[in-house]
Design a protein around this motif. Structure first.
Motif, PDB file in Angstrom:
ATOM      1  N   ARG A  40      -4.212  -6.447   4.391  1.00 29.61           N
ATOM      2  CA  ARG A  40      -3.241  -6.965   4.949  1.00 29.61           C
ATOM      3  C   ARG A  40      -3.182  -5.433   6.069  1.00 29.61           C
ATOM      4  O   ARG A  40      -4.512  -5.274   6.630  1.00 29.61           O
ATOM      5  N   GLN A  41      -2.462  -5.682   6.755  1.00 27.63           N
ATOM      6  CA  GLN A  41      -2.440  -5.175   8.062  1.00 27.63           C
ATOM      7  C   GLN A  41      -0.981  -4.442   8.465  1.00 27.63           C
ATOM      8  O   GLN A  41      -0.246  -5.654   8.652  1.00 27.63           O
ATOM      9  N   PRO A  42      -0.555  -2.860   8.267  1.00 24.38           N
ATOM     10  CA  PRO A  42       0.131  -2.605   8.675  1.00 24.38           C
ATOM     11  C   PRO A  42       0.670  -3.044  10.080  1.00 24.38           C
ATOM     12  O   PRO A  42       0.300  -2.677  10.880  1.00 24.38           O
ATOM     13  N   GLY A  44       0.964  -2.255  14.030  1.00 25.64           N
ATOM     14  CA  GLY A  44       0.383  -1.221  14.978  1.00 25.64           C
ATOM     15  C   GLY A  44      -0.919  -0.753  14.362  1.00 25.64           C
ATOM     16  O   GLY A  44      -1.089   0.646  14.678  1.00 25.64           O
ATOM     17  N   LYS A  45      -1.839  -0.973  12.899  1.00 32.12           N
ATOM     18  CA  LYS A  45      -2.134  -0.002  12.054  1.00 32.12           C
ATOM     19  C   LYS A  45      -3.360  -1.579  12.519  1.00 32.12           C
ATOM     20  O   LYS A  45      -3.577  -2.863  12.164  1.00 32.12           O
ATOM     21  N   GLY A  46      -4.916  -1.056  12.131  1.00 32.51           N
ATOM     22  CA  GLY A  46      -5.626  -2.156  12.018  1.00 32.51           C
ATOM     23  C   GLY A  46      -5.719  -3.190  10.609  1.00 32.51           C
ATOM     24  O   GLY A  46      -5.489  -2.261   9.629  1.00 32.51           O
ATOM     25  N   GLU A  48      -6.576  -3.550   6.409  1.00 36.50           N
ATOM     26  CA  GLU A  48      -7.412  -3.160   5.499  1.00 36.50           C
ATOM     27  C   GLU A  48      -7.743  -3.881   4.312  1.00 36.50           C
ATOM     28  O   GLU A  48      -6.653  -4.565   3.799  1.00 36.50           O
ATOM     29  N   GLU A  90       5.641   1.663   2.818  1.00 39.29           N
ATOM     30  CA  GLU A  90       4.316   2.399   4.182  1.00 39.29           C
ATOM     31  C   GLU A  90       3.835   0.623   3.761  1.00 39.29           C
ATOM     32  O   GLU A  90       2.546   0.431   4.221  1.00 39.29           O
ATOM     33  N   ALA A  93       3.617  -4.985   5.661  1.00 38.59           N
ATOM     34  CA  ALA A  93       1.996  -5.487   6.261  1.00 38.59           C
ATOM     35  C   ALA A  93       2.641  -6.914   6.280  1.00 38.59           C
ATOM     36  O   ALA A  93       3.080  -7.613   5.468  1.00 38.59           O
TER      37      ALA A  93
END
Length: 121
Positions: A40-42, A44-46, A48, A90, A93
């Motif tokens: 997954r990719q939230p 603005g994040k990398g 996971e 949170e 994603a």
């Protein structure tokens, strides 16, 4: 040519269980020695890595998500499924399924297009 396609609800309420299915074509999920991962990719994040199910049916999970994650498969439909319990915002994603020779992102070769999941009431 192996193709993967994610499917499932795009909106999940907090505390519920997120359930996604990856349908595979052009190759069997029981073929030696591949691993079928959820990533997954939230925003603005990398990327996971969440977990994977092996050609043998064994599973492995990211330690940070292990208590909430379950991956299973239906070999008759050539599908594998992700369940993530007790979701929070949170967990919002883009979720991907992917194939690889190892249980890590760097060793994947085929990916689905990804599906956006939003956790919100």
């Amino acid at each position: 040519q192996v193709q993967l396609q994610e499917s499932g609800p795009g909106l999940v309420k907090p505390s519920q269980t997120l359930s996604l299915t990856c349908t595979v074509s052009g190759g069997s999920i029981t073929t030696n020695y591949y691993y079928w991962s959820w990533i997954r990719q939230p925003p603005g994040k990398g990327l996971e890595w969440m977990g994977a199910i092996a050609y043998s049916g064994s599973t492995d999970y990211s330690p940070s998500l292990k208590s909430r994650t379950s991956i299973s498969r239906d070999t008759s439909k050539n599908q594998f499924t992700l369940q993530l319990s007790s979701v929070t915002p949170e967990d919002t994603a883009v979720y991907y399924c992917a194939r690889g020779r190892q249980k890590r992102i760097s060793d994947t070769d085929y990916w689905g297009q990804g599906t956006q999941v939003t956790v919100s009431s």
